[in-house]
Design a protein around this motif. Structure first.
Motif, PDB file in Angstrom:
ATOM      1  N   SER A 138      95.982  12.160  20.925  1.00  0.00           N
ATOM      2  CA  SER A 138      96.202  11.769  19.530  1.00  0.00           C
ATOM      3  C   SER A 138      95.894  10.290  19.329  1.00  0.00           C
ATOM      4  O   SER A 138      95.966   9.486  20.268  1.00  0.00           O
ATOM      5  N   SER A 139      95.563   9.948  18.099  1.00  0.00           N
ATOM      6  CA  SER A 139      95.306   8.540  17.792  1.00  0.00           C
ATOM      7  C   SER A 139      96.554   7.706  18.025  1.00  0.00           C
ATOM      8  O   SER A 139      96.468   6.559  18.487  1.00  0.00           O
ATOM      9  N   GLY A 140      97.717   8.274  17.738  1.00  0.00           N
ATOM     10  CA  GLY A 140      98.956   7.528  17.941  1.00  0.00           C
ATOM     11  C   GLY A 140      99.161   7.139  19.391  1.00  0.00           C
ATOM     12  O   GLY A 140      99.610   6.026  19.693  1.00  0.00           O
ATOM     13  N   ALA A 141      98.824   8.039  20.313  1.00  0.00           N
ATOM     14  CA  ALA A 141      98.979   7.741  21.737  1.00  0.00           C
ATOM     15  C   ALA A 141      98.073   6.597  22.159  1.00  0.00           C
ATOM     16  O   ALA A 141      98.462   5.752  22.982  1.00  0.00           O
ATOM     17  N   VAL A 142      96.879   6.547  21.609  1.00  0.00           N
ATOM     18  CA  VAL A 142      95.943   5.473  21.949  1.00  0.00           C
ATOM     19  C   VAL A 142      96.385   4.155  21.315  1.00  0.00           C
ATOM     20  O   VAL A 142      96.418   3.109  21.976  1.00  0.00           O
ATOM     21  N   LEU A 143      96.742   4.202  20.051  1.00  0.00           N
ATOM     22  CA  LEU A 143      97.145   2.975  19.361  1.00  0.00           C
ATOM     23  C   LEU A 143      98.403   2.366  19.986  1.00  0.00           C
ATOM     24  O   LEU A 143      98.581   1.136  19.955  1.00  0.00           O
ATOM     25  N   ALA A 144      99.237   3.191  20.573  1.00  0.00           N
ATOM     26  CA  ALA A 144     100.483   2.697  21.152  1.00  0.00           C
ATOM     27  C   ALA A 144     100.266   1.810  22.365  1.00  0.00           C
ATOM     28  O   ALA A 144     101.124   0.976  22.687  1.00  0.00           O
ATOM     29  N   ASP A 145      99.129   1.969  23.048  1.00  0.00           N
ATOM     30  CA  ASP A 145      98.943   1.197  24.287  1.00  0.00           C
ATOM     31  C   ASP A 145      97.619   0.450  24.351  1.00  0.00           C
ATOM     32  O   ASP A 145      97.157   0.080  25.426  1.00  0.00           O
ATOM     33  N   ILE A 146      97.005   0.205  23.185  1.00  0.00           N
ATOM     34  CA  ILE A 146      95.733  -0.505  23.198  1.00  0.00           C
ATOM     35  C   ILE A 146      95.924  -1.915  22.643  1.00  0.00           C
ATOM     36  O   ILE A 146      96.726  -2.130  21.716  1.00  0.00           O
ATOM     37  N   ALA A 147      95.244  -2.875  23.230  1.00  0.00           N
ATOM     38  CA  ALA A 147      95.330  -4.266  22.763  1.00  0.00           C
ATOM     39  C   ALA A 147      94.626  -4.403  21.420  1.00  0.00           C
ATOM     40  O   ALA A 147      93.778  -3.573  21.066  1.00  0.00           O
ATOM     41  N   GLY A 190      98.339   8.757  13.700  1.00  0.00           N
ATOM     42  CA  GLY A 190      99.056   9.627  14.606  1.00  0.00           C
ATOM     43  C   GLY A 190     100.525   9.833  14.310  1.00  0.00           C
ATOM     44  O   GLY A 190     101.265  10.332  15.163  1.00  0.00           O
ATOM     45  N   ASP A 191     100.970   9.469  13.110  1.00  0.00           N
ATOM     46  CA  ASP A 191     102.386   9.642  12.782  1.00  0.00           C
ATOM     47  C   ASP A 191     102.598  10.553  11.579  1.00  0.00           C
ATOM     48  O   ASP A 191     103.685  10.620  11.016  1.00  0.00           O
ATOM     49  N   GLY A 192     101.532  11.252  11.185  1.00  0.00           N
ATOM     50  CA  GLY A 192     101.626  12.150  10.052  1.00  0.00           C
ATOM     51  C   GLY A 192     101.530  11.473   8.708  1.00  0.00           C
ATOM     52  O   GLY A 192     101.652  12.129   7.667  1.00  0.00           O
ATOM     53  N   ARG A 219      85.335  -5.229  21.361  1.00  0.00           N
ATOM     54  CA  ARG A 219      86.051  -3.977  21.630  1.00  0.00           C
ATOM     55  C   ARG A 219      86.247  -3.185  20.344  1.00  0.00           C
ATOM     56  O   ARG A 219      86.746  -3.708  19.344  1.00  0.00           O
ATOM     57  N   ALA A 220      85.872  -1.903  20.393  1.00  0.00           N
ATOM     58  CA  ALA A 220      85.952  -1.036  19.225  1.00  0.00           C
ATOM     59  C   ALA A 220      86.708   0.240  19.563  1.00  0.00           C
ATOM     60  O   ALA A 220      86.680   0.712  20.703  1.00  0.00           O
ATOM     61  N   LEU A 221      87.362   0.792  18.549  1.00  0.00           N
ATOM     62  CA  LEU A 221      88.030   2.078  18.657  1.00  0.00           C
ATOM     63  C   LEU A 221      87.480   2.999  17.589  1.00  0.00           C
ATOM     64  O   LEU A 221      87.477   2.645  16.404  1.00  0.00           O
ATOM     65  N   ASP A 222      86.992   4.164  17.996  1.00  0.00           N
ATOM     66  CA  ASP A 222      86.487   5.170  17.060  1.00  0.00           C
ATOM     67  C   ASP A 222      87.508   6.304  17.006  1.00  0.00           C
ATOM     68  O   ASP A 222      87.614   7.108  17.930  1.00  0.00           O
ATOM     69  N   ILE A 223      88.277   6.349  15.906  1.00  0.00           N
ATOM     70  CA  ILE A 223      89.357   7.323  15.767  1.00  0.00           C
ATOM     71  C   ILE A 223      88.805   8.621  15.180  1.00  0.00           C
ATOM     72  O   ILE A 223      88.166   8.616  14.142  1.00  0.00           O
ATOM     73  N   GLY A 224      89.091   9.731  15.858  1.00  0.00           N
ATOM     74  CA  GLY A 224      88.535  11.004  15.421  1.00  0.00           C
ATOM     75  C   GLY A 224      87.037  11.001  15.608  1.00  0.00           C
ATOM     76  O   GLY A 224      86.268  11.235  14.679  1.00  0.00           O
ATOM     77  N   THR A 225      86.602  10.760  16.830  1.00  0.00           N
ATOM     78  CA  THR A 225      85.178  10.541  17.090  1.00  0.00           C
ATOM     79  C   THR A 225      84.318  11.761  16.777  1.00  0.00           C
ATOM     80  O   THR A 225      83.108  11.642  16.608  1.00  0.00           O
ATOM     81  N   GLY A 226      84.935  12.958  16.698  1.00  0.00           N
ATOM     82  CA  GLY A 226      84.161  14.144  16.344  1.00  0.00           C
ATOM     83  C   GLY A 226      83.103  14.449  17.384  1.00  0.00           C
ATOM     84  O   GLY A 226      83.401  14.670  18.563  1.00  0.00           O
ATOM     85  N   ASN A 227      81.834  14.429  16.970  1.00  0.00           N
ATOM     86  CA  ASN A 227      80.752  14.736  17.910  1.00  0.00           C
ATOM     87  C   ASN A 227      80.349  13.545  18.769  1.00  0.00           C
ATOM     88  O   ASN A 227      79.436  13.646  19.583  1.00  0.00           O
ATOM     89  N   GLY A 228      81.009  12.405  18.582  1.00  0.00           N
ATOM     90  CA  GLY A 228      80.761  11.239  19.423  1.00  0.00           C
ATOM     91  C   GLY A 228      79.591  10.381  19.004  1.00  0.00           C
ATOM     92  O   GLY A 228      79.315   9.348  19.630  1.00  0.00           O
TER      93      GLY A 228
END
Length: 252
Positions: A95-104, A119-121, A40-49
């Motif tokens: 936001s990245s914070g919203a994703v990080l808050a609920d991802i395993a 995501g917290d500034g 499982r991977a998370l790409d933060i700020g994926t931009g153009n994907g």
């Protein structure tokens, strides 16, 4: 083209990777992780994907891609939909914070040239790396890329570059990683040609769009952003590089 135009979506639609970086360099770093398909991977700020798609297509990873900018998310959404591995990629426009808050906890986090990656500034690299490390499984990996200082810049140059992020030196990034409890497995500075291609492509695409749409509502903002980036790198080129780090969280 995305429904809302801005400088970054014009530039990044034309770039393979949304940084002074090429895909073979990304491939080499990810290959070093030895992650198996299904990790499982998370790409933060994926931009153009593009990196998210690459992780799914070339490595068989299950990828969550997060992008806050609606224009960029539209570009990423199109690339993901066209991928043979689209079923392994989930795009979240938030936001990245919203994703990080609920991802395993994750096997891999990718954050390259990302504004506000947790995501917290938080702007300081050491604090950001520590926060991201907390979302990795033991033995998990962080692929971190950002600008680094190669020499002490004049105060105005530092202030302009650090409007959105704080940067450190190559050695400072190593120290920040160690302070976050991460092992530096590999580190590489992009060649000047990569920086030139990144800045040159972005500027060319923005100027071409402006020439075709001089009266568009977004034209003033696009022109201002293009001018700011061009001037910033013209004055700052002798003081910055882009570096990519593969970091690992210890098993214990």
């Amino acid at each position: 083209m995305a429904s809302s135009i801005n400088y970054h979506c014009l530039a990044y639609a034309a770039l393979e990777v949304c940084n002074p970086l090429d895909m073979p360099t990304v491939d080499a770093a990810v290959a070093r992780t030895g992650l198996r398909p299904g990790a499982r991977a998370l790409d933060i700020g994926t931009g153009n994907g593009a990196i998210a798609v690459r992780l799914a297509e070339a490595f068989g990873l299950e990828v969550t891609a997060v992008e806050l900018d609606p224009a960029m998310a539209d570009i990423a959404r199109g690339r993901i939909a066209a991928s043979a591995a689209a079923n392994r990629i989930r795009l979240r426009q938030t936001s990245s914070g919203a994703v990080l808050a609920d991802i395993a906890p994750l096997d891999l986090i990718v954050a390259t040239g990302t504004t506000d990656p947790v995501g917290d500034g938080q702007l300081e690299p050491a604090a950001i790396l520590a926060a991201l490390a907390g979302h990795l499984k033991p033995g998990g990996w962080l692929l971190w890329g950002d600008l680094i200082w190669t020499a002490e810049p004049p105060v105005p140059v530092r202030q302009i570059f650090e409007l959105t992020n704080r940067f450190t030196t190559h050695e400072g990034t190593h120290e920040a990683a160690r302070a976050a409890g991460l092992e530096v497995v590999s580190a590489g500075i992009s060649p000047q040609a990569a920086m030139d291609h990144y800045i040159g492509t972005a500027d060319r695409e923005a100027r071409a769009w402006l020439a075709e749409h001089p009266d568009a509502p977004e034209a003033a903002a696009v022109r201002a952003a293009a001018d700011r980036v061009k001037i910033t790198f013209e004055f700052g080129n002798d003081f910055v590089d882009f570096s990519l780090y593969l970091l690992r969280k210890p098993l214990i």
